[in-house]
Design an enzyme around this catalytic site. Sequence first.
Site, PDB file in Angstrom:
ATOM      1  N   HIS A  41       0.945  -1.381  -0.090  1.00 50.07           N
ATOM      2  CA  HIS A  41      -0.168  -0.042   0.119  1.00 50.07           C
ATOM      3  C   HIS A  41       0.688   1.225  -0.149  1.00 50.07           C
ATOM      4  O   HIS A  41       0.555   2.381   0.719  1.00 50.07           O
ATOM      5  CB  HIS A  41      -0.852  -0.022   1.279  1.00 50.07           C
ATOM      6  CG  HIS A  41      -1.977  -1.111   1.116  1.00 50.07           C
ATOM      7  ND1 HIS A  41      -2.829  -1.183   0.279  1.00 50.07           N
ATOM      8  CD2 HIS A  41      -2.199  -1.903   2.196  1.00 50.07           C
ATOM      9  CE1 HIS A  41      -3.676  -2.226   0.454  1.00 50.07           C
ATOM     10  NE2 HIS A  41      -3.537  -2.758   1.588  1.00 50.07           N
ATOM     11  N   GLU A 136      -6.413 -12.528   7.116  1.00 53.82           N
ATOM     12  CA  GLU A 136      -7.302 -11.300   7.119  1.00 53.82           C
ATOM     13  C   GLU A 136      -8.515 -11.539   6.240  1.00 53.82           C
ATOM     14  O   GLU A 136      -9.104 -10.492   5.860  1.00 53.82           O
ATOM     15  CB  GLU A 136      -6.329  -9.963   6.420  1.00 53.82           C
ATOM     16  CG  GLU A 136      -5.584 -10.177   5.320  1.00 53.82           C
ATOM     17  CD  GLU A 136      -4.694  -9.205   4.970  1.00 53.82           C
ATOM     18  OE1 GLU A 136      -4.863  -8.227   5.515  1.00 53.82           O
ATOM     19  OE2 GLU A 136      -4.002  -9.444   4.023  1.00 53.82           O
TER      20      GLU A 136
END
Length: 252
Positions: A41, A136
């Site tokens: 990211h 996740e």
Amino acid sequence: MSTDIPPGKTTDGFWVANDDIGVLRAIEGSTADFVGIDCQHGIEDHTLRRMLEVPSSVPRYVRVADSSPQKIGYALDLGADGIIVPMVNSVEQAQMIARAAHYPPRGERSYGPVSTWLSRDVSELDARVTILAMIETERGLHNAEAILDVDGIDGCYVGPADLGIALGHGANQFPPSEPMRAALSLIAGAAQRTRKIAALHAGDATLAHTFRELGFTMLTLANGDRLVAAGIDQQLKASGAEARFATMNSPY
């Protein structure tokens, strides 16, 4: 395992998600146990190369953009002490990741160390690898213990926001909601049973105790932007000036 972090030892670190190498070097000069470098990211490959061009006494974990062998191998060739792989959902994926991170006969990694400070000895390069699989998603949660049981996977790293979204509880899990606490306890328990590292992105040092109570022993306390903001605020207040820095709400 490269970082000499036993599964049960409590460790604290920080996170860098932009190309401010000065912040990275400041963390490397601290007593932090590790620093995470986020290539999923924010940080691009050419910047990662500059970030890892010198050795560090603080272990550097690179979160790669995806689980491809190319991304994993590139980060390790530059000198990453550990790799954090996002969205690991199955045993088969975990096995592929482990093969990509190790040389034959244990794996299928291609030889090509880049940073000049790295050893050229294959056994030394192979021994310094630590791999954390990110749990996740709902599928990853269901398969957590089987993923952690894979040879070559040294532990898990949990992003509470993504896991919260995946389970329908929302991204605001700092502190975690009651349903999320149950899910996190399941993951930490799986890590304990398999004697692997239980790591988590806590996002703020004030939440460290909460996540440690759930069984996580390796915590990311804050990102670089939050560290800079806190430092600016502290210096302004120490000088007697009014601190007007905007509050950093995001744990990432």
